[in-house]
Scaffold this motif. Structure first.
Motif: not given
Length: 320
Positions: A40-52, A292-306
Motif C-alpha cells: 500500500i505504501y509503495m502504491f501511495t508514493v508511486g501514485g502521488n508521484l505519478t500525479i505530480i 487519493n491517487p485512485l480518486i483523482y485518476t479514475l474519477r477525473n476525466k482530464e487526468v485520465k485523458e492526460a
C-alpha cells in the motif's frame, strides 16, 4: 539498547525512550501486515508521484485546481512517510522503541502536515466555488499570485499552530513504563504518559483542534452549499453533470479525510480506546493517502485523458 529508558530525578523516573505496543497482540499476523502495508505504501508514493509528474509535463493541467492537487499529493507522500516506514520496521522486530527526540520529530511532522491538509482542502474547495459560482471572475480571482498565497497560508498555518501545540506536549515530564498504546507518536497516546495532571491542557488542545479543524471544514461546507445551489440552477442535465464532475473527486477526498479526523480528534477522551485509535489511525495514515491517487485518476476525466496521451506518446516513441 531496548525497551523504555528512564533517568532518575529525586524519587521520580522520567522516560527518555518510548516503546510502542503497536500490533503486538497480532504477533502471528505481523509478517502478513508487513507485506500488505508495504504494498500500500509503495502504491501511495508511486501514485502521488505519478500525479505530480503528470501535471508537471501536461500544460493543459497547469490550472489552479491542479496546482493545489500537486501540493496535496506532495503532502500525502510526506504524511504517510512520517509514519509507515517506521511502522514497517517495527512489524519485523521485537523491540519497537523510539527516542524522545525521535518521537517529537515524528509528531511535529505528522501534526504539521495534518493541519496543512485541512487548510489545503479548504483552498481547493474555494477554487471549485469560484470556478462554478463565478466562472467569469475565475481567471482574476484565482490567478497565480492568489494560488501561491493560499498555499503559503495553508502551510504556514499548519507549521505555526502545530509547532506551538507539539512544543507544549514535549515540555511535559513523561514517566512510568513509557509504553505508547499506538504504532506511532500521536498526540493523545503520548500525553497520557505525562506525570502531571494534563486535564486543563487537554481542554485547550481540544479547543484548538475544534477551531483549526472545524474552521476549514466550515469553509468547505459553505463552499459546497453555494456550489450545489448554483448547479441546481443550471437548466440542462448535461451542464449539471459536467459541473458536478469537476468537484466530485474533491468531495470524496474531503469525506475520507474529515470522516476519520473528526472521529479521532473531536471525540471525548473517555471514548478513546487503543483499538479504535489504531484502527482509525490506519485509515488516515495508510488507506486514505493510497485512495487519493485512485480518486483523482479514475474519477477525473482530464487526468485520465492526460495519462492516456502520455502513455500513447511513449508507446509511439518505442515503436519508432
Amino acid at each position: 539498547m531496548s525497551g523504555s529508558e528512564s533517568i532518575m530525578s529525586g524519587n521520580e523516573s522520567f522516560c527518555t525512550r518510548f516503546t510502542f505496543v503497536a500490533f503486538s497482540s497480532l504477533a502471528e499476523l505481523q509478517p502478513v501486515l508487513f507485506v500488505v502495508f508495504l504494498l500500500i505504501y509503495m502504491f501511495t508514493v508511486g501514485g502521488n508521484l505519478t500525479i505530480i509528474c503528470l501535471i508537471w509535463v501536461t500544460p493543459s493541467l497547469h490550472t489552479p485546481m491542479y496546482f493545489f492537487l500537486v501540493n496535496l499529493s506532495f503532502l500525502e507522500m510526506c504524511y504517510t512517510t512520517s509514519v509507515v516506514p517506521q511502522m514497517l520496521v517495527h512489524l519485523l522486530v521485537d523491540t519497537k522503541s523510539i527516542t524522545l527526540r525521535g518521537c517529537a520529530a515524528q509528531m511535529y511532522i505528522f501534526a504539521i502536515l495534518g493541519l496543512t491538509e485541512c487548510c489545503l482542502l479548504a483552498a481547493m474547495a474555494y477554487d471549485r466555488f469560484v470556478a462554478i459560482c463565478y466562472p467569469l471572475h475565475y481567471p482574476l480571482w484565482m490567478g497565480l499570485q492568489v494560488c501561491l498565497k493560499l498555499a503559503a497560508a495553508s502551510w504556514t498555518t499548519g507549521l505555526v499552530v502545530e509547532s506551538v501545540q507539539i512544543t507544549w506536549v514535549f515540555t511535559l515530564p513523561f514517566c512510568g513504563t513509557g509504553k505508547i498504546q499506538h504504532f506511532f507518536c500521536d498526540i493523545m497516546p503520548v500525553v497520557k504518559l505525562a506525570c502531571v495532571d494534563t486535564s486543563h491542557n487537554e481542554i485547550v488542545m481540544f479547543a484548538v483542534s475544534v477551531l483549526f479543524i472545524m474552521s476549514p471544514c466550515f469553509l468547505i461546507l459553505c463552499s459546497y452549499v453555494s456550489i450545489f445551489v448554483t448547479i441546481l440552477k443550471i437548466p440542462s442535465a448535461t451542464g449539471r453533470r459536467k459541473a458536478f464532475s469537476t468537484c466530485s473527486s474533491h468531495i470524496l477526498v474531503v469525506s475520507l479525510f474529515y470522516g476519520t479526523a473528526l472521529f479521532t480528534y473531536l471525540q471525548p477522551k473517555t471514548a478513546h480506546t487503543p483499538e479504535t485509535d489504531k484502527a482509525t489511525a490506519l485509515m488516515y495514515t495508510v488507506v486514505t493517502p493510497a485512495l487519493n491517487p485512485l480518486i483523482y485518476t479514475l474519477r477525473n476525466k482530464e487526468v485520465k485523458e492526460a495519462f492516456q496521451r502520455l502513455t500513447q506518446r511513449n508507446s509511439f516513441r518505442q515503436m519508432a
